[in-house]
Design a protein around this motif. Sequence first.
Motif, PDB file in Angstrom:
ATOM      1  N   CYS A 139     -10.513  37.427   4.372  1.00  0.00           N
ATOM      2  CA  CYS A 139     -10.505  38.474   5.368  1.00  0.00           C
ATOM      3  C   CYS A 139      -9.401  39.162   5.676  1.00  0.00           C
ATOM      4  O   CYS A 139      -9.269  40.187   6.216  1.00  0.00           O
TER       5      CYS A 139
ATOM      6  N   TYR B 132      -8.147  25.775  18.354  1.00  0.00           N
ATOM      7  CA  TYR B 132      -9.221  26.853  18.115  1.00  0.00           C
ATOM      8  C   TYR B 132      -9.886  27.105  19.555  1.00  0.00           C
ATOM      9  O   TYR B 132     -10.199  26.073  20.296  1.00  0.00           O
TER      10      TYR B 132
ATOM     11  N   LEU C 117     -10.672  34.713  19.072  1.00  0.00           N
ATOM     12  CA  LEU C 117      -9.455  33.741  18.121  1.00  0.00           C
ATOM     13  C   LEU C 117      -8.203  34.867  18.237  1.00  0.00           C
ATOM     14  O   LEU C 117      -8.304  36.052  17.791  1.00  0.00           O
TER      15      LEU C 117
ATOM     16  N   PRO D   9      -8.597  38.576  14.460  1.00  0.00           N
ATOM     17  CA  PRO D   9      -9.989  39.184  13.744  1.00  0.00           C
ATOM     18  C   PRO D   9     -10.765  40.228  14.565  1.00  0.00           C
ATOM     19  O   PRO D   9     -10.947  40.002  15.710  1.00  0.00           O
TER      20      PRO D   9
ATOM     21  N   THR E  91      -6.603  38.267   7.303  1.00  0.00           N
ATOM     22  CA  THR E  91      -6.273  38.113   8.423  1.00  0.00           C
ATOM     23  C   THR E  91      -5.128  37.182   8.845  1.00  0.00           C
ATOM     24  O   THR E  91      -4.565  36.851   9.714  1.00  0.00           O
TER      25      THR E  91
ATOM     26  N   ARG F  89      -2.992  32.284  11.195  1.00  0.00           N
ATOM     27  CA  ARG F  89      -3.906  33.737  11.691  1.00  0.00           C
ATOM     28  C   ARG F  89      -2.711  34.566  12.098  1.00  0.00           C
ATOM     29  O   ARG F  89      -2.215  34.606  13.206  1.00  0.00           O
TER      30      ARG F  89
ATOM     31  N   SER G  29     -15.407  26.673   9.010  1.00  0.00           N
ATOM     32  CA  SER G  29     -14.558  27.928   9.497  1.00  0.00           C
ATOM     33  C   SER G  29     -15.518  28.887   9.976  1.00  0.00           C
ATOM     34  O   SER G  29     -14.969  29.800  10.694  1.00  0.00           O
TER      35      SER G  29
ATOM     36  N   HIS H 247     -14.496  34.203  16.166  1.00  0.00           N
ATOM     37  CA  HIS H 247     -13.566  35.091  15.759  1.00  0.00           C
ATOM     38  C   HIS H 247     -13.571  36.064  16.791  1.00  0.00           C
ATOM     39  O   HIS H 247     -12.771  37.029  16.406  1.00  0.00           O
TER      40      HIS H 247
END
Length: 159
Positions: free
Chosen positions: A81, A157, A14, A41, A83, A37, A6, A11
């Motif tokens: 985080c 991703y 993303l 981020p 998010t 998500r 991860s 990020h």
Amino acid sequence: MEKIASFTVNHLTLLPGVYVSRTDKVGDEVITTFDLRMTRPNFEPVMNTAEIHTLEHLGATFLRNHAEYKDKIIYFGPMGCRTGFYMVLAGAYTSEDVVPLVKEMYAFMKDFEGEVPGAAARDCGNYLDMNLNMAKFVAAKYYDEVLENITSERMYYPD
């Protein structure tokens, strides 16, 4: 020490979406972890703990009562985080497979009325840290801006 998977996702590129974070074999079973998500981020503000906590209670309750998926739910909870959320299912799934489930869950959360399940001192270790109105707001934003017309760029991703 080797970087975990991860932390290899870029990020900076993303976007909010529904991603397969990883698949793991546990004995003969496959476990699929999804990255739900909700905010971009490092570009958008993260969610506050009160709305995350509320969404966790609503989402976990919804999933563990779902007619089709309740026996496949391993975990639903927030990312550190703030998010988004991780949703872990028993079985091998793609993002496309679970988008209908995620849409159904977020529709439930954005339209929820009443007492938040488990929001009592007897049931939760921090029951006062809840904000249903903000939870509904961020759930509706994710539903409207991401889930309603989700595209492949928000299911795989970025490189």
